[in-house]
Enzyme design. Structure first.
Site, mmCIF file in Angstrom:
data_model
loop_
_atom_site.group_PDB
_atom_site.id
_atom_site.type_symbol
_atom_site.label_atom_id
_atom_site.label_comp_id
_atom_site.label_asym_id
_atom_site.label_seq_id
_atom_site.Cartn_x
_atom_site.Cartn_y
_atom_site.Cartn_z
ATOM 1 N N ASP A 336 26.740 47.641 51.822
ATOM 2 C CA ASP A 336 27.449 46.964 52.918
ATOM 3 C C ASP A 336 28.581 47.888 53.358
ATOM 4 O O ASP A 336 28.460 49.105 53.211
ATOM 5 C CB ASP A 336 27.954 45.591 52.471
ATOM 6 C CG ASP A 336 28.036 44.590 53.628
ATOM 7 O OD1 ASP A 336 28.665 44.932 54.642
ATOM 8 O OD2 ASP A 336 27.484 43.484 53.516
ATOM 9 N N HIS A 359 27.464 50.512 55.384
ATOM 10 C CA HIS A 359 27.579 50.040 56.761
ATOM 11 C C HIS A 359 28.824 50.587 57.451
ATOM 12 O O HIS A 359 29.263 50.029 58.459
ATOM 13 C CB HIS A 359 27.576 48.506 56.804
ATOM 14 C CG HIS A 359 26.265 47.891 56.387
ATOM 15 N ND1 HIS A 359 26.020 46.541 56.443
ATOM 16 C CD2 HIS A 359 25.126 48.464 55.920
ATOM 17 C CE1 HIS A 359 24.789 46.296 56.011
ATOM 18 N NE2 HIS A 359 24.231 47.449 55.685
#
Length: 528
Positions: A336, A359
Protein backbone atom coordinates in the site's frame (compact mmCIF):
# COMPACT_ATOMS: atom_id res chain seq x y z
CA UNK A 1 76.31 67.06 76.23
CA UNK A 2 75.16 67.03 79.89
CA UNK A 3 73.62 63.96 81.45
CA UNK A 4 70.32 65.83 81.85
CA UNK A 5 70.16 66.65 78.16
CA UNK A 6 70.94 63.06 77.17
CA UNK A 7 68.17 61.73 79.45
CA UNK A 8 65.71 64.27 78.03
CA UNK A 9 66.42 63.21 74.46
CA UNK A 10 66.14 59.52 75.35
CA UNK A 11 62.80 60.10 77.08
CA UNK A 12 61.42 61.98 74.05
CA UNK A 13 62.51 59.15 71.68
CA UNK A 14 60.77 56.56 73.86
CA UNK A 15 57.56 58.63 73.89
CA UNK A 16 57.71 59.03 70.09
CA UNK A 17 58.28 55.29 69.60
CA UNK A 18 55.33 54.42 71.84
CA UNK A 19 53.02 56.77 69.93
CA UNK A 20 54.18 55.37 66.59
CA UNK A 21 53.77 51.76 67.84
CA UNK A 22 50.23 52.49 68.98
CA UNK A 23 49.21 53.81 65.54
CA UNK A 24 50.92 50.87 63.77
CA UNK A 25 49.11 48.31 65.97
CA UNK A 26 45.78 50.01 65.33
CA UNK A 27 46.36 49.85 61.57
CA UNK A 28 47.51 46.23 61.66
CA UNK A 29 44.63 45.37 63.93
CA UNK A 30 42.13 46.78 61.41
CA UNK A 31 43.87 44.93 58.59
CA UNK A 32 44.01 41.77 60.65
CA UNK A 33 40.30 41.87 61.48
CA UNK A 34 39.41 42.48 57.83
CA UNK A 35 41.58 39.59 56.60
CA UNK A 36 40.26 37.24 59.24
CA UNK A 37 36.70 38.07 58.29
CA UNK A 38 37.39 37.42 54.63
CA UNK A 39 39.14 34.17 55.42
CA UNK A 40 36.25 33.12 57.61
CA UNK A 41 33.85 33.96 54.77
CA UNK A 42 35.83 31.86 52.29
CA UNK A 43 36.03 28.98 54.77
CA UNK A 44 32.26 29.17 55.25
CA UNK A 45 31.74 29.14 51.48
CA UNK A 46 34.05 26.16 51.16
CA UNK A 47 32.05 24.26 53.76
CA UNK A 48 28.82 25.08 51.96
CA UNK A 49 30.45 24.16 48.68
CA UNK A 50 31.31 20.75 50.05
CA UNK A 51 27.79 20.30 51.39
CA UNK A 52 26.32 21.34 48.03
CA UNK A 53 28.41 18.84 46.17
CA UNK A 54 27.66 15.98 48.50
CA UNK A 55 25.29 13.53 46.87
CA UNK A 56 25.64 14.01 43.23
CA UNK A 57 27.05 17.06 41.47
CA UNK A 58 30.47 15.39 41.07
CA UNK A 59 33.68 17.14 40.15
CA UNK A 60 34.30 18.66 43.61
CA UNK A 61 34.04 22.30 42.45
CA UNK A 62 31.36 24.76 43.25
CA UNK A 63 29.75 26.29 40.18
CA UNK A 64 27.81 29.49 40.37
CA UNK A 65 24.90 30.27 38.11
CA UNK A 66 27.28 31.49 35.41
CA UNK A 67 29.50 28.44 35.67
CA UNK A 68 32.57 30.39 36.94
CA UNK A 69 34.99 29.10 39.55
CA UNK A 70 35.12 30.74 43.02
CA UNK A 71 37.60 33.60 43.27
CA UNK A 72 40.17 33.94 46.07
CA UNK A 73 39.25 36.37 48.85
CA UNK A 74 39.84 40.01 48.13
CA UNK A 75 41.49 42.38 50.64
CA UNK A 76 39.33 45.22 49.40
CA UNK A 77 36.04 45.61 51.10
CA UNK A 78 33.30 45.12 48.52
CA UNK A 79 30.53 47.74 48.46
CA UNK A 80 27.36 46.63 50.20
CA UNK A 81 24.46 45.88 47.88
CA UNK A 82 21.43 48.15 48.15
CA UNK A 83 18.81 46.81 50.49
CA UNK A 84 15.24 47.48 51.25
CA UNK A 85 14.86 49.61 54.35
CA UNK A 86 12.15 47.30 55.56
CA UNK A 87 14.64 44.44 55.72
CA UNK A 88 16.96 43.92 58.70
CA UNK A 89 20.64 44.77 58.20
CA UNK A 90 22.62 41.92 56.68
CA UNK A 91 24.91 39.84 58.86
CA UNK A 92 28.65 39.91 58.23
CA UNK A 93 28.84 36.57 56.40
CA UNK A 94 29.36 35.42 52.84
CA UNK A 95 26.25 34.99 50.65
CA UNK A 96 24.96 31.43 50.35
CA UNK A 97 25.57 29.69 47.04
CA UNK A 98 22.55 28.90 44.82
CA UNK A 99 20.62 25.95 46.15
CA UNK A 100 21.39 22.78 44.19
CA UNK A 101 18.81 20.04 44.38
CA UNK A 102 20.64 16.76 44.08
CA UNK A 103 19.11 14.21 41.70
CA UNK A 104 17.44 11.18 43.25
CA UNK A 105 19.88 8.37 43.98
CA UNK A 106 20.28 5.90 41.12
CA UNK A 107 18.33 2.67 41.23
CA UNK A 108 20.23 -0.32 42.55
CA UNK A 109 21.62 -2.67 39.95
CA UNK A 110 22.25 -2.19 36.25
CA UNK A 111 20.24 0.06 33.95
CA UNK A 112 20.52 -2.53 31.15
CA UNK A 113 17.90 -5.27 30.99
CA UNK A 114 18.44 -8.26 28.70
CA UNK A 115 15.26 -10.19 27.96
CA UNK A 116 17.23 -13.44 28.34
CA UNK A 117 17.77 -12.56 32.00
CA UNK A 118 14.00 -12.44 32.49
CA UNK A 119 13.35 -15.92 31.14
CA UNK A 120 13.14 -15.42 27.38
CA UNK A 121 14.24 -18.51 25.42
CA UNK A 122 14.68 -17.00 21.97
CA UNK A 123 14.15 -20.33 20.19
CA UNK A 124 11.33 -19.11 17.92
CA UNK A 125 8.78 -21.52 19.40
CA UNK A 126 8.48 -20.72 23.10
CA UNK A 127 6.22 -17.81 24.01
CA UNK A 128 8.52 -15.06 25.33
CA UNK A 129 5.82 -12.44 25.91
CA UNK A 130 6.01 -12.56 29.72
CA UNK A 131 9.78 -12.17 29.66
CA UNK A 132 9.48 -9.04 27.53
CA UNK A 133 6.82 -7.69 29.90
CA UNK A 134 9.05 -8.30 32.92
CA UNK A 135 12.07 -6.66 31.27
CA UNK A 136 9.96 -3.63 30.42
CA UNK A 137 8.58 -3.37 33.96
CA UNK A 138 12.13 -3.18 35.29
CA UNK A 139 13.43 -0.73 32.66
CA UNK A 140 10.39 1.50 33.05
CA UNK A 141 11.55 2.50 36.53
CA UNK A 142 14.98 3.76 35.47
CA UNK A 143 15.67 6.85 33.41
CA UNK A 144 17.78 6.24 30.29
CA UNK A 145 17.61 2.49 30.77
CA UNK A 146 18.06 -0.05 27.97
CA UNK A 147 16.18 -3.21 27.04
CA UNK A 148 18.37 -5.62 25.09
CA UNK A 149 16.92 -8.02 22.53
CA UNK A 150 20.16 -9.79 21.58
CA UNK A 151 21.27 -10.91 18.13
CA UNK A 152 21.21 -14.59 17.21
CA UNK A 153 17.82 -15.31 18.79
CA UNK A 154 14.22 -15.46 17.55
CA UNK A 155 11.67 -14.39 20.13
CA UNK A 156 8.04 -15.38 19.75
CA UNK A 157 6.07 -12.50 21.26
CA UNK A 158 2.31 -12.05 21.37
CA UNK A 159 0.42 -8.73 21.45
CA UNK A 160 2.11 -6.48 24.01
CA UNK A 161 2.02 -2.86 25.15
CA UNK A 162 5.13 -1.14 26.45
CA UNK A 163 3.30 1.67 28.17
CA UNK A 164 3.72 4.74 30.31
CA UNK A 165 2.81 7.36 31.38
CA UNK A 166 4.62 6.64 34.64
CA UNK A 167 7.75 5.26 33.02
CA UNK A 168 10.99 7.21 33.23
CA UNK A 169 12.10 9.04 30.10
CA UNK A 170 14.69 8.24 27.43
CA UNK A 171 14.33 4.46 27.41
CA UNK A 172 16.23 2.59 24.69
CA UNK A 173 14.82 -0.56 23.12
CA UNK A 174 17.89 -2.16 21.52
CA UNK A 175 16.64 -4.67 18.97
CA UNK A 176 19.34 -6.83 17.39
CA UNK A 177 17.54 -10.17 17.35
CA UNK A 178 14.26 -11.13 15.65
CA UNK A 179 10.78 -10.74 17.10
CA UNK A 180 8.18 -13.08 15.58
CA UNK A 181 4.40 -12.64 15.63
CA UNK A 182 2.26 -15.66 16.51
CA UNK A 183 0.36 -17.19 13.60
CA UNK A 184 -2.32 -19.03 15.58
CA UNK A 185 -5.72 -17.40 15.84
CA UNK A 186 -5.96 -18.04 19.60
CA UNK A 187 -3.22 -15.50 20.31
CA UNK A 188 -5.26 -12.71 18.74
CA UNK A 189 -8.71 -13.39 20.11
CA UNK A 190 -11.25 -11.49 18.05
CA UNK A 191 -8.56 -9.28 16.55
CA UNK A 192 -6.41 -6.36 17.68
CA UNK A 193 -5.41 -3.06 16.12
CA UNK A 194 -1.72 -3.43 16.95
CA UNK A 195 0.85 -6.07 17.84
CA UNK A 196 3.79 -4.22 19.44
CA UNK A 197 2.79 -0.88 20.95
CA UNK A 198 4.69 1.87 22.78
CA UNK A 199 2.34 4.34 24.40
CA UNK A 200 2.56 7.58 26.43
CA UNK A 201 6.34 7.72 26.65
CA UNK A 202 8.87 10.53 26.56
CA UNK A 203 12.11 9.95 24.68
CA UNK A 204 11.59 6.38 23.50
CA UNK A 205 14.09 4.97 20.98
CA UNK A 206 13.83 1.67 19.09
CA UNK A 207 17.07 0.92 17.30
CA UNK A 208 19.33 -1.90 16.20
CA UNK A 209 19.99 -4.33 13.38
CA UNK A 210 17.15 -6.65 14.26
CA UNK A 211 13.88 -7.65 12.60
CA UNK A 212 10.22 -7.35 13.52
CA UNK A 213 8.48 -10.08 11.50
CA UNK A 214 4.69 -9.90 11.44
CA UNK A 215 4.38 -13.16 9.45
CA UNK A 216 1.31 -11.72 7.79
CA UNK A 217 0.59 -14.21 5.02
CA UNK A 218 -2.18 -16.01 7.01
CA UNK A 219 -3.95 -12.67 7.39
CA UNK A 220 -3.59 -11.78 3.73
CA UNK A 221 -4.94 -15.17 2.65
CA UNK A 222 -7.87 -15.30 5.04
CA UNK A 223 -9.41 -11.96 4.13
CA UNK A 224 -8.16 -11.01 0.66
CA UNK A 225 -11.53 -9.51 -0.27
CA UNK A 226 -12.63 -8.21 3.12
CA UNK A 227 -10.57 -5.04 3.05
CA UNK A 228 -11.23 -1.87 1.08
CA UNK A 229 -9.23 -1.53 -2.11
CA UNK A 230 -7.26 1.52 -3.14
CA UNK A 231 -9.67 3.63 -5.18
CA UNK A 232 -7.03 4.55 -7.73
CA UNK A 233 -7.20 0.99 -9.07
CA UNK A 234 -10.26 2.32 -10.87
CA UNK A 235 -8.02 4.69 -12.79
CA UNK A 236 -5.84 1.79 -13.92
CA UNK A 237 -7.96 -1.33 -14.41
CA UNK A 238 -10.22 -0.08 -17.26
CA UNK A 239 -7.16 0.58 -19.37
CA UNK A 240 -6.38 -3.11 -19.64
CA UNK A 241 -9.06 -5.70 -19.05
CA UNK A 242 -6.46 -8.37 -18.38
CA UNK A 243 -5.35 -6.68 -15.16
CA UNK A 244 -6.97 -8.17 -12.06
CA UNK A 245 -8.35 -5.91 -9.36
CA UNK A 246 -7.18 -8.35 -6.71
CA UNK A 247 -3.89 -10.03 -7.54
CA UNK A 248 -3.46 -13.52 -6.09
CA UNK A 249 -2.27 -13.60 -2.50
CA UNK A 250 1.07 -15.12 -1.56
CA UNK A 251 1.02 -18.84 -0.81
CA UNK A 252 -0.25 -19.32 2.72
CA UNK A 253 2.09 -20.84 5.25
CA UNK A 254 2.43 -21.28 9.03
CA UNK A 255 -1.36 -21.23 9.37
CA UNK A 256 -3.33 -22.83 12.18
CA UNK A 257 -6.92 -21.68 12.24
CA UNK A 258 -8.75 -18.83 10.59
CA UNK A 259 -7.35 -15.42 11.55
CA UNK A 260 -9.67 -12.66 12.84
CA UNK A 261 -10.82 -10.00 10.40
CA UNK A 262 -9.22 -7.14 12.39
CA UNK A 263 -5.58 -7.04 11.33
CA UNK A 264 -2.90 -5.60 13.61
CA UNK A 265 -0.25 -2.99 12.87
CA UNK A 266 3.20 -4.42 13.55
CA UNK A 267 4.74 -1.49 15.49
CA UNK A 268 2.73 1.44 16.80
CA UNK A 269 3.61 4.53 18.86
CA UNK A 270 0.79 6.42 20.54
CA UNK A 271 0.69 9.65 22.54
CA UNK A 272 4.46 9.90 22.86
CA UNK A 273 7.12 12.61 22.67
CA UNK A 274 10.52 12.49 20.99
CA UNK A 275 10.24 9.09 19.34
CA UNK A 276 13.13 7.62 17.32
CA UNK A 277 13.13 4.49 15.14
CA UNK A 278 16.36 3.61 13.36
CA UNK A 279 18.27 0.67 11.95
CA UNK A 280 15.61 -2.02 12.27
CA UNK A 281 13.66 -3.93 9.60
CA UNK A 282 9.90 -4.48 9.81
CA UNK A 283 8.58 -7.12 7.45
CA UNK A 284 5.40 -8.96 6.48
CA UNK A 285 3.04 -7.05 8.75
CA UNK A 286 -0.58 -8.22 8.72
CA UNK A 287 -1.54 -4.60 8.01
CA UNK A 288 0.38 -1.32 8.46
CA UNK A 289 4.05 -1.78 9.40
CA UNK A 290 4.93 1.35 11.43
CA UNK A 291 2.36 3.79 12.79
CA UNK A 292 2.55 7.05 14.76
CA UNK A 293 -0.64 8.36 16.38
CA UNK A 294 -0.77 11.58 18.42
CA UNK A 295 3.00 11.90 18.67
CA UNK A 296 5.15 15.02 18.95
CA UNK A 297 8.69 14.92 17.63
CA UNK A 298 9.22 11.82 15.47
CA UNK A 299 12.50 10.75 13.85
CA UNK A 300 12.70 7.75 11.51
CA UNK A 301 15.89 7.03 9.58
CA UNK A 302 18.05 4.26 8.17
CA UNK A 303 15.41 1.57 8.59
CA UNK A 304 13.47 -0.56 6.15
CA UNK A 305 10.05 -2.05 5.52
CA UNK A 306 9.70 -5.19 3.43
CA UNK A 307 6.49 -6.89 2.30
CA UNK A 308 5.22 -8.18 -1.06
CA UNK A 309 3.67 -5.64 -3.39
CA UNK A 310 0.45 -7.67 -3.45
CA UNK A 311 -0.01 -7.79 0.34
CA UNK A 312 -3.21 -5.82 0.99
CA UNK A 313 -3.28 -2.64 3.09
CA UNK A 314 0.28 -3.02 4.33
CA UNK A 315 1.29 0.66 4.48
CA UNK A 316 4.96 1.25 5.25
CA UNK A 317 4.73 4.26 7.61
CA UNK A 318 1.42 5.76 8.70
CA UNK A 319 1.23 9.22 10.33
CA UNK A 320 -1.87 10.52 12.10
CA UNK A 321 -2.35 13.52 14.40
CA UNK A 322 1.42 13.86 14.68
CA UNK A 323 3.61 16.93 14.38
CA UNK A 324 7.32 17.66 13.86
CA UNK A 325 8.10 14.51 11.93
CA UNK A 326 11.36 13.78 10.08
CA UNK A 327 11.72 10.65 7.93
CA UNK A 328 14.85 10.10 5.86
CA UNK A 329 17.33 7.55 4.50
CA UNK A 330 14.76 4.77 4.55
CA UNK A 331 13.71 1.98 2.14
CA UNK A 332 10.03 1.05 2.00
CA UNK A 333 8.58 -1.88 0.03
CA UNK A 334 4.98 -2.84 0.75
CA UNK A 335 1.50 -3.44 -0.63
CA UNK A 336 0.00 0.00 0.00
CA UNK A 337 1.27 3.55 0.56
CA UNK A 338 4.97 3.68 1.35
CA UNK A 339 4.11 6.66 3.57
CA UNK A 340 0.58 7.70 4.44
CA UNK A 341 -0.05 11.16 5.95
CA UNK A 342 -3.44 11.49 7.59
CA UNK A 343 -5.44 14.17 9.35
CA UNK A 344 -3.87 16.23 12.13
CA UNK A 345 -0.36 16.08 10.68
CA UNK A 346 1.81 19.17 10.27
CA UNK A 347 5.48 20.06 9.98
CA UNK A 348 6.38 16.80 8.25
CA UNK A 349 9.66 16.56 6.32
CA UNK A 350 10.39 13.44 4.26
CA UNK A 351 13.54 13.08 2.17
CA UNK A 352 15.94 10.52 0.74
CA UNK A 353 13.46 7.65 0.70
CA UNK A 354 13.32 4.65 -1.67
CA UNK A 355 9.74 3.56 -2.32
CA UNK A 356 8.65 0.45 -4.19
CA UNK A 357 6.77 -1.68 -4.61
CA UNK A 358 3.82 0.11 -3.10
CA UNK A 359 1.31 2.84 -3.80
CA UNK A 360 3.64 5.82 -3.46
CA UNK A 361 3.57 8.60 -0.88
CA UNK A 362 0.07 9.85 -0.10
CA UNK A 363 -1.70 12.54 1.86
CA UNK A 364 -5.06 11.04 2.83
CA UNK A 365 -7.65 9.74 2.29
CA UNK A 366 -9.09 12.64 4.24
CA UNK A 367 -12.62 13.57 5.26
CA UNK A 368 -14.15 10.09 5.28
CA UNK A 369 -17.63 9.98 6.82
CA UNK A 370 -18.05 13.79 6.65
CA UNK A 371 -15.19 14.36 9.07
CA UNK A 372 -12.92 17.38 9.31
CA UNK A 373 -9.31 16.95 8.21
CA UNK A 374 -6.39 19.34 8.67
CA UNK A 375 -2.95 18.84 7.12
CA UNK A 376 -0.30 21.53 6.61
CA UNK A 377 3.38 22.19 6.00
CA UNK A 378 4.38 18.93 4.32
CA UNK A 379 7.65 18.54 2.38
CA UNK A 380 8.49 15.43 0.37
CA UNK A 381 11.74 15.61 -1.59
CA UNK A 382 14.64 13.59 -2.99
CA UNK A 383 12.59 10.41 -3.43
CA UNK A 384 13.18 7.36 -5.64
CA UNK A 385 10.08 5.42 -6.70
CA UNK A 386 10.19 2.22 -8.70
CA UNK A 387 7.28 0.05 -9.85
CA UNK A 388 4.68 1.78 -7.68
CA UNK A 389 1.02 2.39 -8.44
CA UNK A 390 1.19 6.10 -7.64
CA UNK A 391 3.98 8.58 -7.18
CA UNK A 392 2.94 11.52 -5.01
CA UNK A 393 -0.76 11.75 -4.25
CA UNK A 394 -3.42 13.71 -2.36
CA UNK A 395 -6.73 11.91 -1.86
CA UNK A 396 -9.89 13.12 -0.11
CA UNK A 397 -13.44 11.90 0.27
CA UNK A 398 -16.49 13.84 -0.78
CA UNK A 399 -18.42 15.34 2.12
CA UNK A 400 -15.41 16.16 4.27
CA UNK A 401 -14.25 19.55 5.54
CA UNK A 402 -11.01 21.19 6.63
CA UNK A 403 -7.98 21.86 4.46
CA UNK A 404 -4.68 20.68 3.03
CA UNK A 405 -2.24 23.52 2.47
CA UNK A 406 1.46 24.19 2.14
CA UNK A 407 2.63 21.00 0.39
CA UNK A 408 5.86 20.62 -1.59
CA UNK A 409 6.77 17.56 -3.70
CA UNK A 410 10.28 18.14 -5.01
CA UNK A 411 12.93 16.14 -6.87
CA UNK A 412 10.95 12.92 -7.25
CA UNK A 413 12.49 10.32 -9.56
CA UNK A 414 9.91 7.82 -10.84
CA UNK A 415 10.58 4.60 -12.73
CA UNK A 416 7.74 2.55 -14.25
CA UNK A 417 5.19 4.29 -12.03
CA UNK A 418 1.61 3.98 -13.19
CA UNK A 419 0.31 7.41 -12.02
CA UNK A 420 3.17 9.71 -10.95
CA UNK A 421 1.10 12.79 -9.94
CA UNK A 422 -2.40 12.43 -8.49
CA UNK A 423 -5.02 14.61 -6.80
CA UNK A 424 -8.27 12.71 -6.28
CA UNK A 425 -11.05 14.46 -4.38
CA UNK A 426 -13.54 11.75 -5.28
CA UNK A 427 -11.76 9.01 -3.37
CA UNK A 428 -13.95 6.01 -2.56
CA UNK A 429 -12.79 2.57 -1.46
CA UNK A 430 -16.27 1.09 -1.88
CA UNK A 431 -18.15 0.00 -4.97
CA UNK A 432 -20.11 3.27 -5.07
CA UNK A 433 -20.10 6.50 -3.05
CA UNK A 434 -22.77 9.20 -2.90
CA UNK A 435 -21.95 12.54 -4.54
CA UNK A 436 -21.65 15.37 -2.00
CA UNK A 437 -20.95 19.07 -2.34
CA UNK A 438 -18.70 19.76 0.65
CA UNK A 439 -15.00 18.95 0.41
CA UNK A 440 -11.62 19.29 2.06
CA UNK A 441 -10.08 22.47 0.62
CA UNK A 442 -6.79 21.93 -1.23
CA UNK A 443 -4.44 24.88 -1.78
CA UNK A 444 -0.77 25.67 -2.12
CA UNK A 445 0.44 22.36 -3.58
CA UNK A 446 3.71 22.53 -5.53
CA UNK A 447 5.21 19.87 -7.80
CA UNK A 448 8.77 20.52 -8.93
CA UNK A 449 11.41 18.40 -10.69
CA UNK A 450 9.31 15.24 -10.98
CA UNK A 451 10.94 13.13 -13.65
CA UNK A 452 11.06 9.61 -15.02
CA UNK A 453 8.82 7.04 -16.69
CA UNK A 454 5.16 6.14 -16.30
CA UNK A 455 3.00 3.26 -17.53
CA UNK A 456 -0.58 4.67 -17.36
CA UNK A 457 -1.13 8.39 -17.02
CA UNK A 458 1.38 11.12 -16.09
CA UNK A 459 -0.98 13.47 -14.23
CA UNK A 460 -4.47 13.02 -12.81
CA UNK A 461 -6.07 16.06 -11.13
CA UNK A 462 -9.70 15.44 -10.13
CA UNK A 463 -10.86 18.27 -7.84
CA UNK A 464 -14.19 19.12 -6.25
CA UNK A 465 -16.89 20.83 -8.30
CA UNK A 466 -17.91 23.02 -5.38
CA UNK A 467 -14.43 23.66 -3.99
CA UNK A 468 -11.77 23.52 -6.73
CA UNK A 469 -8.07 23.01 -6.03
CA UNK A 470 -6.18 26.32 -6.08
CA UNK A 471 -2.54 27.42 -6.17
CA UNK A 472 -1.36 24.18 -7.76
CA UNK A 473 2.12 24.86 -9.18
CA UNK A 474 3.99 22.73 -11.73
CA UNK A 475 7.69 23.30 -12.34
CA UNK A 476 10.19 21.08 -14.12
CA UNK A 477 7.85 18.14 -14.84
CA UNK A 478 9.37 15.64 -17.28
CA UNK A 479 7.50 12.33 -17.50
CA UNK A 480 7.96 9.94 -20.39
CA UNK A 481 5.79 6.91 -21.21
CA UNK A 482 6.85 3.30 -21.19
CA UNK A 483 4.81 2.50 -24.27
CA UNK A 484 5.60 -1.13 -24.74
CA UNK A 485 3.50 -2.31 -21.77
CA UNK A 486 0.01 -0.80 -21.74
CA UNK A 487 -2.11 1.79 -23.55
CA UNK A 488 -1.54 5.29 -22.21
CA UNK A 489 -3.78 8.21 -21.31
CA UNK A 490 -3.07 11.92 -21.52
CA UNK A 491 -2.92 14.24 -18.49
CA UNK A 492 -6.31 14.82 -16.91
CA UNK A 493 -7.47 17.90 -14.98
CA UNK A 494 -10.84 18.78 -13.45
CA UNK A 495 -11.45 22.00 -11.52
CA UNK A 496 -7.73 22.50 -10.92
CA UNK A 497 -6.28 26.03 -10.91
CA UNK A 498 -2.72 27.18 -10.59
CA UNK A 499 0.48 27.99 -12.46
CA UNK A 500 2.81 26.40 -15.00
CA UNK A 501 6.23 27.85 -14.25
CA UNK A 502 8.03 25.91 -16.98
CA UNK A 503 6.92 23.88 -19.99
CA UNK A 504 6.09 20.31 -19.02
CA UNK A 505 6.67 16.95 -20.67
CA UNK A 506 4.09 15.95 -21.69
CA UNK A 507 2.26 19.28 -22.00
CA UNK A 508 -0.31 19.69 -19.23
CA UNK A 509 -2.64 22.11 -20.95
CA UNK A 510 -5.64 21.12 -18.86
CA UNK A 511 -4.44 23.05 -15.78
CA UNK A 512 -6.46 26.27 -15.53
CA UNK A 513 -4.25 29.26 -14.90
CA UNK A 514 -5.03 31.73 -12.13
CA UNK A 515 -7.83 31.34 -9.61
CA UNK A 516 -11.50 30.42 -9.98
CA UNK A 517 -13.98 33.25 -9.54
CA UNK A 518 -15.51 33.45 -6.10
CA UNK A 519 -13.57 30.49 -4.74
CA UNK A 520 -13.34 30.35 -0.96
CA UNK A 521 -13.40 27.89 1.88
CA UNK A 522 -16.95 26.68 2.43
CA UNK A 523 -17.42 28.10 5.90
CA UNK A 524 -15.54 29.03 9.02
CA UNK A 525 -15.79 25.53 10.43
CA UNK A 526 -13.85 24.26 7.41
CA UNK A 527 -10.81 26.37 8.28
CA UNK A 528 -8.05 24.71 10.28
Amino acid sequence: MSEFSFRSITFMLVIAFLVWSSNFDACMGRRGRHWRQSRASFTSLSKKKGKSNHGGSGGGHYHSGSGSKPKPPSHKKAPSPPRNKAQPPPHNKAPSPPQYKAPPPPQKGSSTYNVLDFGAKGNGGTDDTKAFQAAWAAACKVEASSIIVPAGYQFLVGPISFSGPYCQKNILFQLDGTILAPTDSESWGKGLLQWLEFTKLNGITVQGKGVIDGRGSPWWQDTPYGDPIDDDFKLIVPLNSSVQQRPPMPIRSELSGKMPSIKPTALRFYGSFNVTVTGITIQNSPQCHLKFDNCQGVLVHDMSVSSPGDSPNTDGIHLQNSQRVLIHSTTLACGDDCISIQTGCSDVYIHTVNCGPGHGISIGGLGKGNTKACVSNITVRDIMMHNTMNGVRVKTWQGGSGSVQGVLFSNIQVSEVQLPIVINQFYCDKTTCKNQTSAVALSGITYERIRGTYTKKPVHFACSDSLPCVDVTLNGIQLKPLQEKYPLYNPFCWQTFGELRTPTVPPIGCLQLGKPSGNQINSNHDAC
